[in-house]
Scaffold this motif. Sequence first.
Motif, short mmCIF file in Angstrom:
data_model
loop_
_atom_site.label_atom_id
_atom_site.label_comp_id
_atom_site.label_asym_id
_atom_site.label_seq_id
_atom_site.Cartn_x
_atom_site.Cartn_y
_atom_site.Cartn_z
N PRO A 140 0.81 -1.23 0.00
CA PRO A 140 0.00 0.00 0.00
C PRO A 140 0.84 1.28 0.00
N TRP A 141 1.99 1.25 0.66
CA TRP A 141 2.84 2.43 0.73
C TRP A 141 3.53 2.70 -0.60
N SER A 142 4.02 1.64 -1.24
CA SER A 142 4.63 1.82 -2.55
C SER A 142 3.58 2.23 -3.58
N GLN A 143 2.36 1.73 -3.42
CA GLN A 143 1.28 2.11 -4.31
C GLN A 143 0.92 3.59 -4.14
N PHE A 144 0.99 4.07 -2.91
CA PHE A 144 0.72 5.48 -2.65
C PHE A 144 1.75 6.36 -3.36
N VAL A 145 3.01 5.96 -3.29
CA VAL A 145 4.08 6.71 -3.97
C VAL A 145 3.84 6.71 -5.47
N ALA A 146 3.53 5.54 -6.02
CA ALA A 146 3.30 5.44 -7.46
C ALA A 146 2.12 6.30 -7.88
N ASN A 147 1.06 6.30 -7.09
CA ASN A 147 -0.11 7.12 -7.42
C ASN A 147 0.22 8.61 -7.34
N SER A 148 1.02 8.99 -6.34
CA SER A 148 1.41 10.40 -6.20
C SER A 148 2.25 10.86 -7.38
N LEU A 149 3.16 9.99 -7.83
CA LEU A 149 4.02 10.33 -8.96
C LEU A 149 3.23 10.42 -10.26
N TYR A 150 2.06 9.82 -10.27
CA TYR A 150 1.21 9.87 -11.46
C TYR A 150 0.26 11.06 -11.41
N THR A 151 0.03 11.61 -10.21
CA THR A 151 -0.92 12.71 -10.07
C THR A 151 -0.21 14.01 -9.69
N ASP A 152 -0.40 14.49 -8.47
CA ASP A 152 0.08 15.83 -8.10
C ASP A 152 1.59 15.97 -8.07
N SER B 140 -8.57 1.98 0.05
CA SER B 140 -8.74 1.03 -1.04
C SER B 140 -8.81 -0.38 -0.45
N LYS B 141 -9.00 -1.37 -1.33
CA LYS B 141 -9.10 -2.75 -0.88
C LYS B 141 -7.80 -3.25 -0.24
N SER B 142 -6.68 -2.74 -0.72
CA SER B 142 -5.41 -3.17 -0.14
C SER B 142 -5.30 -2.76 1.33
N TRP B 143 -5.87 -1.60 1.66
CA TRP B 143 -5.85 -1.15 3.06
C TRP B 143 -6.81 -1.98 3.91
N VAL B 144 -7.92 -2.41 3.31
CA VAL B 144 -8.84 -3.31 4.01
C VAL B 144 -8.13 -4.62 4.30
N LEU B 145 -7.37 -5.10 3.33
CA LEU B 145 -6.68 -6.38 3.47
C LEU B 145 -5.69 -6.38 4.62
N ILE B 146 -5.00 -5.26 4.83
CA ILE B 146 -4.03 -5.19 5.92
C ILE B 146 -4.64 -4.59 7.20
N ALA B 147 -5.95 -4.29 7.14
CA ALA B 147 -6.69 -3.80 8.31
C ALA B 147 -6.10 -2.52 8.89
#
Length: 252
Positions: free
Chosen positions: A108-120, A229-236
């Motif tokens: 989830p943390w690496s996904q957050f970085v990837a999403n940030s680099l794609y957006t703002d 997102s669902k990944s955050w649900v998965l790791i609670a």
Amino acid sequence: MRVFTWLPLSSPGLSLVDFETQTHRSSMAPYHIRKYQESDRTWVLGLLSQGMAEHAPHTFRHLLKLRRTLALLLGGPLALFLVSGSWLLVLVASLTLLIAVRLLAQYPWSQFVANSLYTDMRDISKSYFSEPGACFWVAECEGQVVGMVGALPAEEPTLQKEQLQMLHLNVALEHRRRGIAKALVRTVLQFAAHQGYREVVLTTSMLQYAALALYQRLGFQITRQYFFSKSWVLIAVPQFQLTYSSSGSQPF
């Protein structure tokens, strides 16, 4: 001992520019907060990646405490042993499951970085300086960027003139406990007051204990809990939305 002087927005002679570039002295080297420049990009993206990577070990430990994880780590190898009778397979299976849990904690943390680099964060200057009501600051110490924070109007059109989002607050590990994060948050609050916003909102996770404590000390209140997102649900790991309101007990 740190010595800061925080002046209210209405203080004579204090402009927004003065506030953004003022220098703070501490028992270590002084630092100052200023607006982002394109030459800061490498430093800022490094802080973003390192800051998110720090949370993976905490998330891993959190996952190991969950009942479903324990059931998987204990029950899976045990079932394999009962079927195969091989301790070697049990050992391999256990190590494989641990690696899988570790990767899950990081995702989830690496996904957050990837999403940030794609957006703002793809074009910081364009995202934060192309329109009024937004800004991005860095904290600089001895020629290095050691902290950062951004501010954008709310995504919902009806709230864009009333609500400011605080994003990407981060301070390099070796420069923490010097008041830099607090100074960056107050920079955003001052900016919000200057721009006429009524609220400042931000999102942090359940596992970001120090950040959550800092925000609450500065007057933010938890107003929403959800899963990003669902990944955050998965790791609670739920996210908290916190709000600082100019109509609250601690005005801008």
